[in-house]
Design an enzyme around this catalytic site. Structure first.
Site, PDB file in Angstrom:
ATOM      1  N   LYS A 299      15.501  22.333 -10.247  1.00  0.00           N
ATOM      2  CA  LYS A 299      14.800  21.084 -10.584  1.00  0.00           C
ATOM      3  C   LYS A 299      15.646  20.099 -11.379  1.00  0.00           C
ATOM      4  O   LYS A 299      16.454  20.466 -12.208  1.00  0.00           O
ATOM      5  CB  LYS A 299      13.527  21.385 -11.397  1.00  0.00           C
ATOM      6  CG  LYS A 299      12.389  21.987 -10.609  1.00  0.00           C
ATOM      7  CD  LYS A 299      11.824  21.081  -9.525  1.00  0.00           C
ATOM      8  CE  LYS A 299      10.992  19.947 -10.045  1.00  0.00           C
ATOM      9  NZ  LYS A 299       9.753  20.376 -10.675  1.00  0.00           N
TER      10      LYS A 299
ATOM     11  N   SER B 182      14.084  22.397 -15.354  1.00  0.00           N
ATOM     12  CA  SER B 182      12.860  23.156 -15.527  1.00  0.00           C
ATOM     13  C   SER B 182      13.223  24.504 -16.125  1.00  0.00           C
ATOM     14  O   SER B 182      14.296  25.048 -15.856  1.00  0.00           O
ATOM     15  CB  SER B 182      12.198  23.339 -14.156  1.00  0.00           C
ATOM     16  OG  SER B 182      11.430  24.506 -14.151  1.00  0.00           O
TER      17      SER B 182
ATOM     18  N   HIS C 227       0.826  -1.219   0.000  1.00  0.00           N
ATOM     19  CA  HIS C 227       0.000   0.000   0.000  1.00  0.00           C
ATOM     20  C   HIS C 227       0.859   1.269   0.000  1.00  0.00           C
ATOM     21  O   HIS C 227       0.423   2.311   0.479  1.00  0.00           O
ATOM     22  CB  HIS C 227      -0.949   0.055   1.206  1.00  0.00           C
ATOM     23  CG  HIS C 227      -1.691  -1.222   1.453  1.00  0.00           C
ATOM     24  ND1 HIS C 227      -2.947  -1.473   0.970  1.00  0.00           N
ATOM     25  CD2 HIS C 227      -1.313  -2.352   2.111  1.00  0.00           C
ATOM     26  CE1 HIS C 227      -3.336  -2.687   1.326  1.00  0.00           C
ATOM     27  NE2 HIS C 227      -2.355  -3.247   2.017  1.00  0.00           N
TER      28      HIS C 227
ATOM     29  N   GLU D  34       9.229   9.003 -16.454  1.00  0.00           N
ATOM     30  CA  GLU D  34       7.806   9.361 -16.610  1.00  0.00           C
ATOM     31  C   GLU D  34       7.274   8.924 -17.971  1.00  0.00           C
ATOM     32  O   GLU D  34       6.139   8.461 -18.090  1.00  0.00           O
ATOM     33  CB  GLU D  34       7.623  10.871 -16.430  1.00  0.00           C
ATOM     34  CG  GLU D  34       7.846  11.311 -14.984  1.00  0.00           C
ATOM     35  CD  GLU D  34       7.989  12.820 -14.864  1.00  0.00           C
ATOM     36  OE1 GLU D  34       6.989  13.520 -15.008  1.00  0.00           O
ATOM     37  OE2 GLU D  34       9.110  13.298 -14.628  1.00  0.00           O
TER      38      GLU D  34
END
Ligand code: ARG
Length: 461
Positions: A297, A291, A170, A304
């Site tokens: 970043k 970024s 979980h 992804e």
């Protein structure tokens, strides 16, 4: 109703030279547009030429064509392959597809003898062959990429036997495990993907050529010879089935779909592991992007995208399924729609595997962060319950209950389990001895799980 009689004029195209015998006029612009597949099936040119050369050789061997004719055809085909390789071939939409583009160029090169190549063959078995060869070639490339991914994972896993991380259920800290065990879980998944692809390759490895349009041919062809020459284990057994099924492509894309689910899950873990609250791993500049506004970043874009690609691969599987469903035997033009989704799934899965392999090699493991989180969340609570069962003979359900109360005590004191005193622990169950502290560390928890398939480096093999 007045009907306008068609008259031949310069704005009306003449009929197709390859099959237009009983056609007076060419297709309308929209017909040509919807019908042509050359924009995407040109990808099959190598398979088409390989198949045609094998077919020509067989026509020579069986004396259907003369040796001199076969030689002319084969050398023409080899020249065409070089032209396409080097980008010097003009693909024409009016010639519909790769098969007719190549045949028409052959005719330009060697004259009318080119027309003999299509003896005892139809585009229906020709496309079934080309597409099968393409899928088989793709399976080989994907298998080799998967072996590289498996090796990268295994290498990393072998180097991570002493790195302890939290195992989750979980996404809550559950029990400590080794990072090696976690990576080896993916080795298992990839091994099954490899075995599935091998099975699929084996099943598709039958040669369609010689099925002709749908019923076979009256020429004395040798299908076994063609099959052998093209590396197939045998010719296909039923001509109708051969020209009308694409289950080999559906099976291949199904395998890729399952594989892409595995890669997507791995990619999601990489995204989580890279995030600030976890910081389990760091990816270098090679697999991250910055970024445009936030200078600090470092985004795990490759992971992804691997996570997302399952969407289009599953999309390809859905497309193929729906194209084939309900089609009567044998060939229908619907089947031309099988190629783009299959090509897309193949191209994207190869990208995903390469990116996953790259990220495995690239990741720097922050083992202190992993260990710290592994020790949090009362991750060795099960070890207390097991200790009670083993040492006091407590039934597991009761041991679970007692341990729950010890966890609650630690929670109320805002400390870890191994920070409780023996006295405090005995306030829950007085029979517990100091020996319990031997099972509270993450190391002893990991090392104790020696059951077959368990996380201990000393687990039974
Ligand atoms: N371009 C066609 C395809 O991909 C080749 C087969 C055409 N056969 C036919 N009977 N029109 O399916």
């Amino acid at each position: 109703m007045a009907t306008k009689k068609l008259t031949k004029n310069s704005s009306i195209k003449s009929s197709n030279k390859m099959w237009g015998g009983h056609f007076e006029y060419g297709p309308s612009e929209i017909m040509e547009k919807i019908n042509a597949s050359i924009d995407f099936d040109k990808k099959l040119y190598k398979q088409d030429i390989r198949g045609s050369i094998a077919h020509a050789r067989m026509l020579g061997k069986t004396k259907i064509l003369k040796k001199a004719e076969v030689d002319k055809i084969i050398s023409g085909l080899q020249k065409i392959e070089k032209e396409i390789d080097s980008g010097n071939f003009t693909f024409k939409r009016e010639l519909e597809d790769i098969h007719m583009n190549i045949e028409s160029r052959l005719r330009e090169m060697i004259g009318d003898v080119a027309g003999k190549l299509h003896t005892a063959r139809s585009r229906n078995d020709q496309v079934a062959l080309d597409f099968r060869l393409y899928c088989r070639d793709a399976a080989d490339i994907i298998l080799s990429e998967l072996n590289q991914l498996k090796n990268a994972l295994t290498k990393k896993a072998n180097a991570s036997k002493n790195i302890i991380m939290p195992g989750f259920t979980h996404l809550q800290v559950a029990q400590p495990i080794t990072f090696s065990h976690h990576l080896n879980a993916y080795v298992e998944m990839i091994s099954r993907d490899i075995s599935r692809l091998k099975d699929c390759r084996e099943r598709m490895n039958e040669c369609p050529l010689g099925s002709a349009a749908l019923a076979g041919t009256s020429f004395p062809i040798d299908r076994h010879m063609v099959a052998k020459e093209l590396g197939f284990k045998s010719p296909t057994k039923n001509s109708l089935d051969t020209v009308s099924d694409r289950d080999f492509a559906i099976e291949l894309v199904s395998c890729l779909n399952i594989l892409s689910i595995h890669l997507s899950r791995f990619a999601e873990e990489i995204v989580i592991w890279c995030s600030q609250p976890f910081k389990f791993i760091t990816l270098s500049d090679k697999f991250t992007t910055g970024s445009s506004i936030m200078p600090q970043k470092r985004n795990p874009d490759a992971a992804e995208l691997v996570r997302a690609k399952v969407g289009r691969i599953f999309g390809s599987l859905a497309t193929l399924t729906i194209i084939l469903k309900g089609l009567p035997l044998a060939y229908s033009k619907d089947m031309q729609e099988d190629k783009e989704p299959t090509f897309d799934a193949i191209e994207n899965i190869i990208l995903c595997i390469k990116a996953a392999t790259g990220m495995v090699d690239d990741m720097k493991v922050n083992k202190d962060n992993m260990r710290k989180l592994a020790a949090s969340g009362y991750s060795t609570a099960t070890d207390i319950a097991d200790w009670l069962v083993k040492n006091l003979g407590t039934p597991f359900r009761d041991a679970h209950h007692i341990t729950g109360r010890i966890v609650k005590l630690a929670e109320s004191k805002n400390c870890r389990l191994d920070e409780l005193s023996l006295k405090e622990i005995q306030s829950v169950e007085k029979k517990i001895t100091a020996d319990i502290f031997n099972v509270l560390s993450v190391e002893s928890s990991v090392n104790s799980r020696t059951s077959f398939g368990g996380t201990s480096p000393k687990a039974k093999k």
